[in-house]
Design an enzyme around this catalytic site. Structure first.
Site, PDB file in Angstrom:
ATOM      1  N   ARG A  87      27.234 -43.109-175.789  1.00  0.00           N
ATOM      2  CA  ARG A  87      28.269 -44.151-175.815  1.00  0.00           C
ATOM      3  C   ARG A  87      29.496 -43.787-174.990  1.00  0.00           C
ATOM      4  NH1 ARG A  87      32.041 -44.097-179.350  1.00  0.00           N
ATOM      5  NH2 ARG A  87      31.977 -46.288-179.909  1.00  0.00           N
TER       6      ARG A  87
ATOM      7  N   PRO B 178      22.410 -24.871-189.562  1.00  0.00           N
ATOM      8  CA  PRO B 178      23.528 -24.921-190.522  1.00  0.00           C
ATOM      9  C   PRO B 178      24.591 -23.845-190.278  1.00  0.00           C
ATOM     10  CG  PRO B 178      21.403 -25.059-191.663  1.00  0.00           C
ATOM     11  CD  PRO B 178      21.113 -24.718-190.243  1.00  0.00           C
TER      12      PRO B 178
HETATM   13  C1  9D3 Z   1      19.153 -21.757-198.291  1.00  0.00           C
HETATM   14  C2  9D3 Z   1      19.030 -21.632-196.828  1.00  0.00           C
HETATM   15  N1  9D3 Z   1      19.100 -22.928-196.153  1.00  0.00           N
HETATM   16  C3  9D3 Z   1      20.377 -23.018-195.376  1.00  0.00           C
HETATM   17  C4  9D3 Z   1      21.342 -23.941-195.986  1.00  0.00           C
HETATM   18  C5  9D3 Z   1      17.944 -23.001-195.262  1.00  0.00           C
HETATM   19  C6  9D3 Z   1      17.897 -24.209-194.421  1.00  0.00           C
HETATM   20  C7  9D3 Z   1      17.937 -25.476-194.961  1.00  0.00           C
HETATM   21  C8  9D3 Z   1      17.847 -26.607-194.139  1.00  0.00           C
HETATM   22  C9  9D3 Z   1      17.772 -24.076-193.041  1.00  0.00           C
HETATM   23  C10 9D3 Z   1      17.662 -25.197-192.243  1.00  0.00           C
HETATM   24  C11 9D3 Z   1      17.699 -26.452-192.800  1.00  0.00           C
HETATM   25  C12 9D3 Z   1      17.565 -27.636-191.932  1.00  0.00           C
HETATM   26  N2  9D3 Z   1      18.858 -28.035-191.364  1.00  0.00           N
HETATM   27  C13 9D3 Z   1      19.078 -28.017-190.068  1.00  0.00           C
HETATM   28  O1  9D3 Z   1      18.202 -27.661-189.313  1.00  0.00           O
HETATM   29  C14 9D3 Z   1      20.397 -28.390-189.562  1.00  0.00           C
HETATM   30  C15 9D3 Z   1      21.584 -28.841-190.227  1.00  0.00           C
HETATM   31  C16 9D3 Z   1      21.886 -29.071-191.601  1.00  0.00           C
HETATM   32  O2  9D3 Z   1      21.062 -28.907-192.513  1.00  0.00           O
HETATM   33  N3  9D3 Z   1      23.147 -29.493-191.904  1.00  0.00           N
HETATM   34  C17 9D3 Z   1      24.107 -29.710-190.978  1.00  0.00           C
HETATM   35  N4  9D3 Z   1      23.884 -29.511-189.687  1.00  0.00           N
HETATM   36  C18 9D3 Z   1      22.624 -29.080-189.333  1.00  0.00           C
HETATM   37  S1  9D3 Z   1      22.151 -28.738-187.776  1.00  0.00           S
HETATM   38  C19 9D3 Z   1      20.623 -28.321-188.205  1.00  0.00           C
END
Ligand code: 9D3
Length: 248
Positions: free
Chosen positions: A154, A89
């Site tokens: 693609r 994220p």
């Molecule tokens: C409160 C902390 N969280 C961050 C928003 C922890 C967290 C939540 C969900 C850490 C990792 C995740 C899993 N998400 C991904 O691995 C991820 C992701 C996403 O959640 N949204 C957009 N792009 C991506 S790329 C990897």
């Protein structure tokens, strides 16, 4: 081009390789995807890949040793020094330019996180780039990795049924960075609604002008930021500006 994916859920990548237009990229051998499960490199009967965070707090953290063992295994399989991309994220937002960059590469190692995240020491030691697909929370990096692989597949020559149809995609500079126009097909009358007359006229010059007008007006309405970028890049003609000023 070869992509290695480090994931606790390799089965999520199967449909992408076995159905639809992306399947063609694999059958043609243009794109190779190999999944490696860090659980296969975790010791003991429990094959543990996560543990509680030092300092306390909710959730679990992926441990560095099984990830490093998976990465070492992948490095023995490929002779290049492919970069490691972590889906996270906090990463750079995925866009068409990034897809084009990786589509032109010889591949990469895609690391999909689960749980609250990955031990920071592994990231600092091995990760070259971090990629996000937007400001919303998923349960892991697998869907973002599939999104990148799908977008790359693609772009491979011959993968789309019309080999050149991706030149018409929105976000491709060949389309001046405008959104796509509406599409219509048979039946000509549906629930009492017809099709714009110009599309049935057979006048190809008028059809192309209508489509361009639609793209301009739709972009102005839905994505004024893209319209402004196209204008700034000098991609709008005097006729385009007249259409926009007239509106609809
Ligand atoms: C409160 C902390 N969280 C961050 C928003 C922890 C967290 C939540 C969900 C850490 C990792 C995740 C899993 N998400 C991904 O691995 C991820 C992701 C996403 O959640 N949204 C957009 N792009 C991506 S790329 C990897």
């Amino acid at each position: 081009m070869r992509f290695d994916v480090v994931t606790l859920f390799p089965e999520l990548f199967t449909p992408f390789q076995t159905v639809g237009i992306t399947r063609r990229a694999f059958e043609a051998g243009q794109m190779d995807v190999h999944c490696t499960n860090p659980r296969d490199f975790a010791p003991g009967n429990y094959r543990r890949v996560d543990d509680r965070p030092f300092g306390g707090g909710p959730g679990m953290v992926m441990m560095a040793p099984p990830l490093e063992a998976a990465l070492t295994h992948i490095r023995t399989q490929r002779s290049d020094s492919a970069p490691v991309l972590l889906f996270s994220p906090i990463g750079q937002r995925l866009d068409h330019a990034m897809v084009q960059r990786w589509a032109a590469s010889s591949g990469a190692i895609l690391l999909c996180g689960r749980y609250e995240g990955i031990d920071q020491r592994f990231i600092d030691s091995h990760v070259d780039e971090q990629i996000s697909i937007g400001d919303f929370v998923l349960s892991g990096g697998e869907i973002p990795a599939i999104a990148l692989l799908d977008a790359i597949a693609r772009l491979q020559p011959g993968v789309l049924s019309d080999a050149d149809s991706h030149h018409l995609d929105s976000f491709n500079p060949a389309l001046d960075g405008l959104l796509d126009c509406p599409h219509y097909t048979r039946p000509e009358q549906w629930n009492g609604v017809g099709v714009p007359d110009v599309l049935l006229s057979g006048h190809h010059v008028q059809i192309e002008r209508w489509r361009r007008d639609q793209r301009l007006l739709i972009t102005a309405e839905h994505r004024p930021d893209l319209l402004q970028a196209a204008r700034q890049a000098g991609r709008l003609s005097a006729e385009d500006e007249r259409v926009l000023a007239r509106g609809r």
